[in-house]
Enzyme design. Sequence first.
Site: not given
Length: 479
Positions: A77, A144
Amino acid sequence: MAYENLQPKAVFHFFEELCNIPHGSGNLQKISDYLVSFAKERNLEVIQDSELNVIIKAPGSKGYEDKEPVILQGHMDMVAVKEDSCDIDMLTEGLRCKTDGEYVWAEGTSLGGDDGIAVAYCLALLDSDEIPHPPLEVVITTNEETGMFGATAIDLSSLKGKKMINIDNEEEGAFITSCAGGARIYSDFSFEKENKNGVLYEVKVDGLLGGHSGEMIKCGRGNANHILARTLLNAMDAAEISLVSIEGGVADNAIPSGAVAKVVVPAGNVVDFKESVEQTLEEVKGELEVKDPNVNITCTEAGVEDNYSCAKFEDGRMIISAIISLPDGVQAMSAAVEGLVETSLNLGIIKTEDSAITLEHSVRSSVESAKNQLIKKVATIVTTFGGTYSVSGQYPGWKYRQHSELRDHMVKVYEEMYGKSPRLMAIHAGLECGILSEKIKGLDCISIGPDMQDIHSTKERLSVKSAGNVWEYLKAVLK
């Protein structure tokens, strides 16, 4: 393809493919499925879990089949932010990749080099039949940037490796060996509404540098959310304005570079209101003239009507006072490591929904008790001002390992390649190494990566030369 002539060719090929897939935090189904398809097309063992984490396993190359596996790790991400003038829908569209041969970036948006370059390195390794390497266990986690939720949920029981190279650093030649722990704090303030007559104004803070709230917090850059709250509180005192809404920031771990509020100003108080905003701007510019010189505060008339729906004046003032009262930025410097921030927090997001205003903070500390005390401090202020709070996404710090075979090996290879030693460092930002170390007993970790600038912002840049250098180094370490 914007990056087709860049070297290393395979790395930038896959990096651009990733850029073409929307992959902001929380919007990861497509990129996770892409990684699964990549593995299946090459007959590699692949696991995709309910959190969309992906593990890909590859056997060692010829002559390396019986070597100890090495874990390569990054996250899929990105912090998806864009300029106000950019017309890209980052939920559905890919990035507009640009390069001048020296750097790569995305037009009008963040690039996602954090941590797309890690994924691109891994794919280029897995795609090659010519690069010598031991068995590889590639771990690509999700979300994350919003709390390390993928790393927290992932099951690593199928892995055999005990050495892990995390590729989530933004400085070539610097090896991260420990990092801070952290948490997210969500605060909610409800308010009663009332109708007000007057002039509707939009108050906007922009022009700030922003940046990663771990790496850049020590720079003292302006926080748009706090500056806007300061502006509004001063205007409430000077002109009795009423709050309609307040919005700012895009991620709790990014220092907000812009924020905007809508307020209703009594018709007879417009002059006082504008003078108050100008006075606040003058003060803020003086305070940030070196650290964040382009800060700007504007107020723009948006209409004149009766019966604007606003927060009751007392409620709106109480909420803005709470924001002003909350700490922000660096809270303590490390006594053990010179120049290292020990404890900090960042008010990354403010948003208004119906009759409530929500704040999202990122808290970091390399000292667990200090982290917990700061969470308690925020909670105490929030509840004192009538709000409620919750804490989520807590993750542990990553403690320095006194004896590390992986570190010794990687330092030796670096010295042989470059004739100098790498810099071993601790960072205030959070990495997934701490969480994953709790899942694999005795895990030996190092974090590396190429040079990047202004991650988590629209000014993000990735160095082409450095990406190539780290690629050659990574191959040498694996060989």
